[in-house]
Motif scaffolding. Structure first.
Motif, PDB file in Angstrom:
ATOM      1  N   ILE A   1      14.679  44.172 -10.248  1.00  0.00           N
ATOM      2  CA  ILE A   1      14.589  44.559 -11.763  1.00  0.00           C
ATOM      3  C   ILE A   1      13.685  43.681 -12.327  1.00  0.00           C
ATOM      4  O   ILE A   1      13.735  42.499 -12.166  1.00  0.00           O
ATOM      5  CB  ILE A   1      16.147  43.960 -12.348  1.00  0.00           C
ATOM      6  N   ASN A   2      12.955  44.035 -13.427  1.00  0.00           N
ATOM      7  CA  ASN A   2      12.007  43.334 -14.019  1.00  0.00           C
ATOM      8  C   ASN A   2      12.224  43.369 -15.497  1.00  0.00           C
ATOM      9  O   ASN A   2      12.706  44.423 -16.204  1.00  0.00           O
ATOM     10  CB  ASN A   2      10.511  43.898 -13.680  1.00  0.00           C
ATOM     11  N   THR A   3      12.093  42.284 -16.051  1.00  0.00           N
ATOM     12  CA  THR A   3      12.205  42.340 -17.585  1.00  0.00           C
ATOM     13  C   THR A   3      10.767  42.024 -18.216  1.00  0.00           C
ATOM     14  O   THR A   3       9.943  41.361 -17.902  1.00  0.00           O
ATOM     15  CB  THR A   3      12.901  40.800 -17.968  1.00  0.00           C
ATOM     16  N   TYR A   4      10.651  42.754 -18.976  1.00  0.00           N
ATOM     17  CA  TYR A   4       9.485  42.976 -19.896  1.00  0.00           C
ATOM     18  C   TYR A   4       9.100  42.286 -21.066  1.00  0.00           C
ATOM     19  O   TYR A   4      10.060  42.109 -22.037  1.00  0.00           O
ATOM     20  CB  TYR A   4       9.266  44.626 -20.337  1.00  0.00           C
TER      21      TYR A   4
ATOM     22  N   LYS B   1      14.073  50.456  -8.279  1.00  0.00           N
ATOM     23  CA  LYS B   1      13.421  49.764  -9.515  1.00  0.00           C
ATOM     24  C   LYS B   1      14.237  49.831 -10.500  1.00  0.00           C
ATOM     25  O   LYS B   1      14.349  51.085 -11.134  1.00  0.00           O
ATOM     26  CB  LYS B   1      11.955  50.054  -9.332  1.00  0.00           C
ATOM     27  N   SER B   2      14.538  48.753 -11.232  1.00  0.00           N
ATOM     28  CA  SER B   2      14.643  48.853 -12.705  1.00  0.00           C
ATOM     29  C   SER B   2      14.100  47.933 -13.654  1.00  0.00           C
ATOM     30  O   SER B   2      13.576  46.897 -13.271  1.00  0.00           O
ATOM     31  CB  SER B   2      16.445  48.457 -12.996  1.00  0.00           C
ATOM     32  N   LEU B   3      14.129  48.481 -14.913  1.00  0.00           N
ATOM     33  CA  LEU B   3      13.427  47.526 -16.039  1.00  0.00           C
ATOM     34  C   LEU B   3      14.319  47.337 -17.215  1.00  0.00           C
ATOM     35  O   LEU B   3      15.200  48.078 -17.602  1.00  0.00           O
ATOM     36  CB  LEU B   3      12.194  48.279 -16.654  1.00  0.00           C
ATOM     37  N   VAL B   4      13.995  46.059 -17.706  1.00  0.00           N
ATOM     38  CA  VAL B   4      14.887  45.657 -18.832  1.00  0.00           C
ATOM     39  C   VAL B   4      13.994  45.246 -19.881  1.00  0.00           C
ATOM     40  O   VAL B   4      12.918  44.914 -19.915  1.00  0.00           O
ATOM     41  CB  VAL B   4      15.492  44.169 -18.637  1.00  0.00           C
ATOM     42  N   ASN B   5      14.212  45.685 -21.142  1.00  0.00           N
ATOM     43  CA  ASN B   5      13.395  45.539 -22.389  1.00  0.00           C
ATOM     44  C   ASN B   5      12.035  46.474 -22.200  1.00  0.00           C
ATOM     45  O   ASN B   5      11.153  46.072 -23.276  1.00  0.00           O
ATOM     46  CB  ASN B   5      12.942  44.241 -22.620  1.00  0.00           C
ATOM     47  N   ALA B   6      11.982  47.552 -21.594  1.00  0.00           N
ATOM     48  CA  ALA B   6      10.681  48.010 -21.421  1.00  0.00           C
ATOM     49  C   ALA B   6      10.466  49.146 -22.611  1.00  0.00           C
ATOM     50  O   ALA B   6      11.418  49.808 -22.982  1.00  0.00           O
ATOM     51  CB  ALA B   6      10.756  48.949 -20.184  1.00  0.00           C
TER      52      ALA B   6
ATOM     53  N   LYS C   1       2.777  41.971 -11.881  1.00  0.00           N
ATOM     54  CA  LYS C   1       2.153  42.952 -12.781  1.00  0.00           C
ATOM     55  C   LYS C   1       2.290  42.445 -14.277  1.00  0.00           C
ATOM     56  O   LYS C   1       3.327  41.775 -14.665  1.00  0.00           O
ATOM     57  CB  LYS C   1       2.872  44.378 -12.900  1.00  0.00           C
ATOM     58  N   LYS C   2       1.336  42.418 -15.153  1.00  0.00           N
ATOM     59  CA  LYS C   2       1.117  41.895 -16.470  1.00  0.00           C
ATOM     60  C   LYS C   2       1.966  42.357 -17.348  1.00  0.00           C
ATOM     61  O   LYS C   2       2.447  43.752 -17.289  1.00  0.00           O
ATOM     62  CB  LYS C   2      -0.184  42.041 -17.006  1.00  0.00           C
ATOM     63  N   GLY C   3       2.825  41.511 -18.065  1.00  0.00           N
ATOM     64  CA  GLY C   3       3.904  41.979 -18.986  1.00  0.00           C
ATOM     65  C   GLY C   3       5.318  41.759 -18.162  1.00  0.00           C
ATOM     66  O   GLY C   3       6.330  41.963 -19.025  1.00  0.00           O
ATOM     67  N   PHE C   4       5.432  41.302 -16.903  1.00  0.00           N
ATOM     68  CA  PHE C   4       6.862  41.453 -16.176  1.00  0.00           C
ATOM     69  C   PHE C   4       6.885  40.025 -15.517  1.00  0.00           C
ATOM     70  O   PHE C   4       6.763  40.092 -14.474  1.00  0.00           O
ATOM     71  CB  PHE C   4       6.755  42.744 -15.471  1.00  0.00           C
ATOM     72  N   PRO C   5       6.978  38.962 -16.181  1.00  0.00           N
ATOM     73  CA  PRO C   5       7.050  37.791 -15.704  1.00  0.00           C
ATOM     74  C   PRO C   5       8.099  37.314 -14.970  1.00  0.00           C
ATOM     75  O   PRO C   5       8.498  36.375 -13.981  1.00  0.00           O
ATOM     76  CB  PRO C   5       6.831  36.673 -16.823  1.00  0.00           C
ATOM     77  N   LYS C   6       9.444  37.996 -15.402  1.00  0.00           N
ATOM     78  CA  LYS C   6      10.660  37.940 -14.606  1.00  0.00           C
ATOM     79  C   LYS C   6      11.220  39.069 -13.632  1.00  0.00           C
ATOM     80  O   LYS C   6      11.234  40.085 -14.379  1.00  0.00           O
ATOM     81  CB  LYS C   6      11.863  37.614 -15.766  1.00  0.00           C
TER      82      LYS C   6
END
Length: 301
Positions: free
Chosen positions: A143-146, A41-46, A117-122
């Protein structure tokens, strides 16, 4: 001298290794009818708050005969959690974490799905479906973008002494400034309504503004009119957007004196000789509601 390479074709359920014994080159086959699955799991702009979010995944495991597997398989996460998991079970990961499900039988088809999940539309995903093979560990990555937003609204209340207040009678302006007072330009301008209310419209802030302080100056800018004395009060406002990690940003203005000391509503009334600044946070309003409010405000202007 002739250089050559020997490579054996892949055979299901066997892992190939190569050894050298003097002039002899030995191909070794090891029976291995299982392998591992790693989910990352990776996050972008978190933001700091968003990075603490737990994401829930469901693992589906189907045997080569098309039936669900019933066995449990050991797993280990990158943060040290261990246990067992079976077909249909869920697990959670934070950004930057992985889970490794061990010794799944070869020819098993798998599918990993993630709850929204709210805040992670992409969400970008790769390897979320596949087949377990003995030669390679299977990988599934998500990979989710916040994204988040919220609105700040500044309002004022105009009080006219000596006669009835008329709609659009006085003009007010909000400028963004630096803490040292350097002017960064006008942010909003508005007039009063018949009841004295002054609205400046919502100002949008996003995850990029999290924990970044903003400073403002509010004052009346009406041209001098015969028989009226303009209010020269200047109110200062500081506001630090706070991202909540769920796609929303809280924008609560703090009203201050010229030294950036917070002042109460009572002190505001004492400072102003004809208008009172009132604080409001519109974070709970939707973007559509904010746009409608700003459109109404534009019509009044």
């Amino acid at each position: 001298e002739i250089a050559y390479t020997v490579q054996e074709e892949y055979v299901d359920d066997y892992v190939t290794s190569y050894e050298t014994d003097g002039d002899r080159h030995i191909v070794v086959n090891t029976y291995k009818p299982y392998n591992d699955l790693i989910v990352s799991k990776s996050l972008v702009n978190a933001t700091v708050a968003a990075a603490e979010s737990d994401f829930t995944f469901t693992l589906v495991l189907m045997g080569s005969d098309g039936n669900p597997l019933t066995e449990r398989y050991e797993y280990e996460t990158s943060d040290g959690r261990t246990g067992t998991i079976k077909n249909g079970d869920t697990f959670t990961l934070k950004g930057g974490q992985t889970i490794r499900v061990k010794d799944i039988p070869t020819h098993t088809t798998y599918e990993v799905t993630e709850e929204s999940k709210k805040g992670f539309p992409k969400t970008e995903k790769e390897g979320d479906t596949g087949t377990i093979l003995s030669r390679d560990i299977s990988h599934a990555s998500f990979i989710n973008t916040y994204e988040s937003s919220g609105f700040m609204n500044l309002t004022a209340k105009k009080i006219l002494n000596g006669r009835a207040l008329e709609r659009y009678q006085f003009l007010f302006q909000v400028n963004e400034i630096r803490m040292d007072g350097t002017d960064l330009g006008m942010l909003r301008r508005s007039t009063n309504s018949a009841d004295g209310t002054v609205t400046f419209g919502g100002v949008k802030y996003t995850e990029a503004d999290d924990a970044v302080e903003h400073y403002f100056r509010i004052m009346e800018t009406s041209a001098a009119k015969q028989g009226y004395t303009n209010d020269t009060t200047v109110i200062y406002v500081r506001m630090t957007p706070h991202d909540n990690g769920d796609g929303t940003v809280t924008c609560t203005p703090v009203y201050c004196d010229a030294e950036w000391n917070e002042i109460s509503d009572t002190e505001l009334m004492q400072m102003a000789d004809g208008y009172v600044i009132k604080a409001a946070s519109w974070n709970a309003m939707t973007e559509e509601e904010q746009e409608n409010q700003q459109a109404l405000h534009s019509d009044e202007d």
